[in-house]
Design an enzyme around this catalytic site. Structure first.
Site, PDB file in Angstrom:
ATOM      1  N   HIS A   1     -30.740   6.603 -17.778  1.00 11.09           N
ATOM      2  CA  HIS A   1     -30.794   6.750 -16.314  1.00 11.09           C
ATOM      3  C   HIS A   1     -30.905   8.201 -15.871  1.00 11.09           C
ATOM      4  CE1 HIS A   1     -29.724   2.552 -15.070  1.00 11.09           C
ATOM      5  NE2 HIS A   1     -29.470   2.513 -16.363  1.00 11.09           N
TER       6      HIS A   1
ATOM      7  N   ASP B   1     -32.342  15.513 -11.100  1.00 10.93           N
ATOM      8  CA  ASP B   1     -31.864  14.140 -10.902  1.00 10.93           C
ATOM      9  C   ASP B   1     -32.838  13.199 -11.602  1.00 10.93           C
ATOM     10  OD1 ASP B   1     -30.293  12.061  -9.862  1.00 10.93           O
ATOM     11  OD2 ASP B   1     -30.273  12.928  -7.843  1.00 10.93           O
TER      12      ASP B   1
HETATM   13  C1  GDG Z   1     -27.680   7.971 -11.840  1.00 10.57           C
HETATM   14  C2  GDG Z   1     -28.720   9.092 -11.998  1.00 10.57           C
HETATM   15  C3  GDG Z   1     -30.450   7.570 -11.038  1.00 10.57           C
HETATM   16  C4  GDG Z   1     -23.047   6.982  -3.012  1.00 10.57           C
HETATM   17  N1  GDG Z   1     -22.019   7.118  -2.168  1.00 10.57           N
HETATM   18  C5  GDG Z   1     -21.736   5.880  -1.709  1.00 10.57           C
HETATM   19  C6  GDG Z   1     -22.627   4.960  -2.284  1.00 10.57           C
HETATM   20  N2  GDG Z   1     -23.407   5.670  -3.083  1.00 10.57           N
HETATM   21  C7  GDG Z   1     -24.497   5.061  -3.884  1.00 10.57           C
HETATM   22  C8  GDG Z   1     -25.847   5.410  -3.320  1.00 10.57           C
HETATM   23  C9  GDG Z   1     -26.729   5.167  -4.536  1.00 10.57           C
HETATM   24  C10 GDG Z   1     -25.804   5.530  -5.690  1.00 10.57           C
HETATM   25  O1  GDG Z   1     -24.466   5.553  -5.188  1.00 10.57           O
HETATM   26  C11 GDG Z   1     -26.119   6.906  -6.218  1.00 10.57           C
HETATM   27  O2  GDG Z   1     -27.305   6.808  -6.958  1.00 10.57           O
HETATM   28  P1  GDG Z   1     -28.195   8.074  -7.265  1.00 10.57           P
HETATM   29  O3  GDG Z   1     -29.449   7.599  -7.893  1.00 10.57           O
HETATM   30  O4  GDG Z   1     -28.436   8.813  -5.989  1.00 10.57           O
HETATM   31  O5  GDG Z   1     -27.358   9.008  -8.222  1.00 10.57           O
HETATM   32  P2  GDG Z   1     -26.358   8.844  -9.510  1.00 10.57           P
HETATM   33  O6  GDG Z   1     -25.065   8.247  -9.125  1.00 10.57           O
HETATM   34  O7  GDG Z   1     -26.268  10.230 -10.078  1.00 10.57           O
HETATM   35  O8  GDG Z   1     -27.115   7.851 -10.525  1.00 10.57           O
HETATM   36  C12 GDG Z   1     -29.803   8.954 -10.940  1.00 10.57           C
HETATM   37  C13 GDG Z   1     -29.402   6.474 -11.051  1.00 10.57           C
HETATM   38  O9  GDG Z   1     -28.408   6.714 -12.061  1.00 10.57           O
HETATM   39  C14 GDG Z   1     -30.042   5.106 -11.340  1.00 10.57           C
HETATM   40  O10 GDG Z   1     -30.761   5.104 -12.524  1.00 10.57           O
HETATM   41  O11 GDG Z   1     -31.280   7.387  -9.906  1.00 10.57           O
HETATM   42  O12 GDG Z   1     -30.787   9.947 -11.128  1.00 10.57           O
HETATM   43  O13 GDG Z   1     -28.090  10.369 -11.907  1.00 10.57           O
HETATM   44  O14 GDG Z   1     -27.052   3.815  -4.674  1.00 10.57           O
HETATM   45  O15 GDG Z   1     -26.116   4.594  -2.216  1.00 10.57           O
HETATM   46  N3  GDG Z   1     -22.642   3.644  -2.025  1.00 10.57           N
HETATM   47  C15 GDG Z   1     -21.712   3.187  -1.152  1.00 10.57           C
HETATM   48  N4  GDG Z   1     -20.798   4.017  -0.558  1.00 10.57           N
HETATM   49  C16 GDG Z   1     -20.786   5.354  -0.797  1.00 10.57           C
HETATM   50  O16 GDG Z   1     -19.961   6.084  -0.245  1.00 10.57           O
HETATM   51  N5  GDG Z   1     -21.712   1.883  -0.846  1.00 10.57           N
END
Ligand code: GDG
Length: 497
Positions: free
Chosen positions: A171, A382
């Site tokens: 990921h 990212d």
């Molecule tokens: C890893 C990789 C890759 C965040 N705060 C809240 C909340 N979130 C959710 C967001 C989003 C998720 O968390 C974060 O996903 P990201 O992709 O932005 O980043 P990582 O956590 O670093 O994820 C990344 C991912 O894996 C998938 O393969 O895209 O590059 O680093 O869904 O919405 N959700 C809620 N409340 C919050 O306060 N409900």
């Protein structure tokens, strides 16, 4: 999700998902009894239908130190909870996963720490996951292993069960070889991954970096996206290709269109004093996300008055890895700079930054996305960044603009509609924020439409289907669950050693 029952006998499953975390969190029910709630996240949404159809099982850690919860069912999903001791949480999870691999794989934004006892814990925990997968897999089953916490599982599992098809999806980014080469256990990690039949990465560049590491760290030969490995039973071919992950776009659009969510969005705007422009950042509080760069640029724009009067940046920074030192330092730095901007430019009843070190329900997130005139996604590195895609999926009204770092996987897909930016270039970031905030409405709409089309057509169900389909079709593949996905791009290229 609250229905929970212990399974008497572990059944054998034709699909086994192995991820560091279970797709559920432990919670206390209304009567004080323990129950499990589905954790927010696209992975479980994507895999749930596949798991139900194939009678699959999900193996993962519950998130707490202590004994293994063991097998249980929650809302009809078969789950196997593995346990980590206090020492393993500290050495494996906080140590090797989050203070060695995470910074190393994100271009050493923070310094990775290398400790031999952390590596030992990584090996032990990976063995536990591999053993559990071997016990759960039916003959010829498909096993899908997820992410950097479990890179040794494919090899360890193959040694236990040579009859199963093994897929692995990374990921996070896979770094360039000059960086990866720092890892004292680089050879073991590559060999661990090569136990799989198919290795999926977010971007083509990640797959290319991995193939190069196979050549440089282990001296293997690659041809296009294929790696050949000589094993006692003969030569095995492993594919490494890009499968960019996505989100459940339809469900987010549906949430955003609900009356109560739209009403909440209007309330949010009122609550922050009806600003002329609302900017929004949503991230786990992580040093890869470029939050400090974003705040620095925004602070200067407010100083210079370039966004006009009474602008507001809402920054959601959800708590993450709070026992890891680099995360504590980052939190302090973020809070100092937020305090400085608000102290200098705030007035009674008005703060230029609304900083929320909290997590919110999905509906509240959708309301925030709907409120934003400009979404700021500025990571220094990212793998994908799902927030950018969630913002786009929410904007059924085709409103709002997206400022997006070039160093995200999402930039490869959203480049036609986003305002791309190099977050290290603070002047460039400032100019881009101003451009996004003052974009001609017709142009902004055109950009949003193009991004929405991409996210709608390439959703998380398509991602899962295309990975599992490629895994089922690969060399020697008995045809995993047939989900009608699209072929991975496995181009013909010359042999390189
Ligand atoms: C890893 C990789 C890759 C965040 N705060 C809240 C909340 N979130 C959710 C967001 C989003 C998720 O968390 C974060 O996903 P990201 O992709 O932005 O980043 P990582 O956590 O670093 O994820 C990344 C991912 O894996 C998938 O393969 O895209 O590059 O680093 O869904 O919405 N959700 C809620 N409340 C919050 O306060 N409900």
């Amino acid at each position: 999700m609250s229905q929970m029952s212990k399974q008497a006998e572990p059944a054998k499953h034709s699909l086994v998902v192995v991820a560091s975390r279970l797709p559920v969190d432990r919670a206390e029910g209304p009567d004080g009894a323990e129950e499990w709630q589905q954790s927010p996240g696209g992975l479980v949404t994507a895999l749930e239908p596949v798991m139900r159809e194939a009678g699959g099982v999900w193996i993962g850690w519950s998130g707490d130190a202590g004994p293994a919860p063991g097998p249980f069912e929650a809302d009809g999903l078969h789950l196997i909870g593995l346990g980590l001791s206090e020492d393993e949480v500290s050495d494996y999870y906080e140590g090797f996963c989050n203070a060695t691999l995470w910074p190393l794989y994100h271009d050493v934004i923070a310094s990775p720490q290398f400790h031999r006892h952390w590596w030992d814990a990584y090996v032990t925990v990976n063995q536990r996951f591999a053993q559990a997968a071997a016990e759960q897999a039916a003959p010829g089953a498909t096993v899908w292993v997820h992410d950097y916490q479990l890179q040794l599982v494919p090899r360890l599992l193959r040694e236990l069960r040579n009859d199963v098809r093994i897929g692995f999806f990374n990921h996070i980014p896979f770094p360039g070889y000059e960086i990866f080469a720092q890892l004292p256990w680089r050879r073991q990690v590559i060999l661990g991954l090569l136990g799989a039949d198919l290795l999926g990465f977010q971007r083509r560049a990640d797959a290319t970096n991995f193939l190069r590491a196979c050549r440089r760290a282990v001296g293997l030969t690659t041809k296009g996206s294929t790696v050949r490995v000589g094993e006692p039973g003969g030569t095995r071919e492993i594919q490494a290709a890009a499968f960019p992950i996505s989100i459940d776009a339809a469900s987010l659009t549906e949430i955003a269109q609900r009356d109560e969510v739209r009403k909440r969005s209007r309330e949010i705007r009122q609550a922050i004093g009806e600003p002329s422009i609302v900017l929004l950042g949503v991230d786990r509080l992580d040093y890869t996300k470029g939050i400090l760069h974003r705040l620095r640029a925004y602070g200067e724009l407010v100083d210079e008055g370039r966004l006009g009067q009474r602008v507001v940046l809402i920054q959601v920074a959800s708590p993450s890895r709070e026992r890891v030192e680099a995360y504590q330092t980052l939190r302090d730095e973020v809070e100092v700079i937020v305090g400085r901007i608000n102290g200098q430019h705030g007035e009674l009843g008005y703060a230029p930054v609304d900083y929320l070190h909290q997590s919110f329900p999905r509906e509240e997130m959708a309301a925030l996305y709907l409120t934003a005139d400009v979404m700021l996604v500025t990571p220094l590195r990212d793998g994908m960044n799902l927030v950018a895609k969630e913002y786009v999926a929410t904007r059924y009204d085709e409103g709002g603009t997206l400022v997006l770092s070039e160093f995200t996987g999402a930039a490869d897909e959203l480049l036609a509609g986003a305002f791309l930016v190099n977050p290290h270039d603070i002047e460039g970031l400032k100019d881009t924020i101003v451009r996004a905030a003052t974009a001609n409405p017709a142009e902004a709409r055109r950009r949003m439409r193009s991004m929405r089309r991409r996210v709608r057509e390439h959703d998380v169900a398509r991602w899962a289907a295309s990975f599992l389909d490629a895994l089922g079709r690969g060399p020697g593949g008995g045809g995993g669950p047939n989900l009608g996905g699209e072929p991975a791009n496995l181009a013909e290229e010359p042999e390189i050693s």
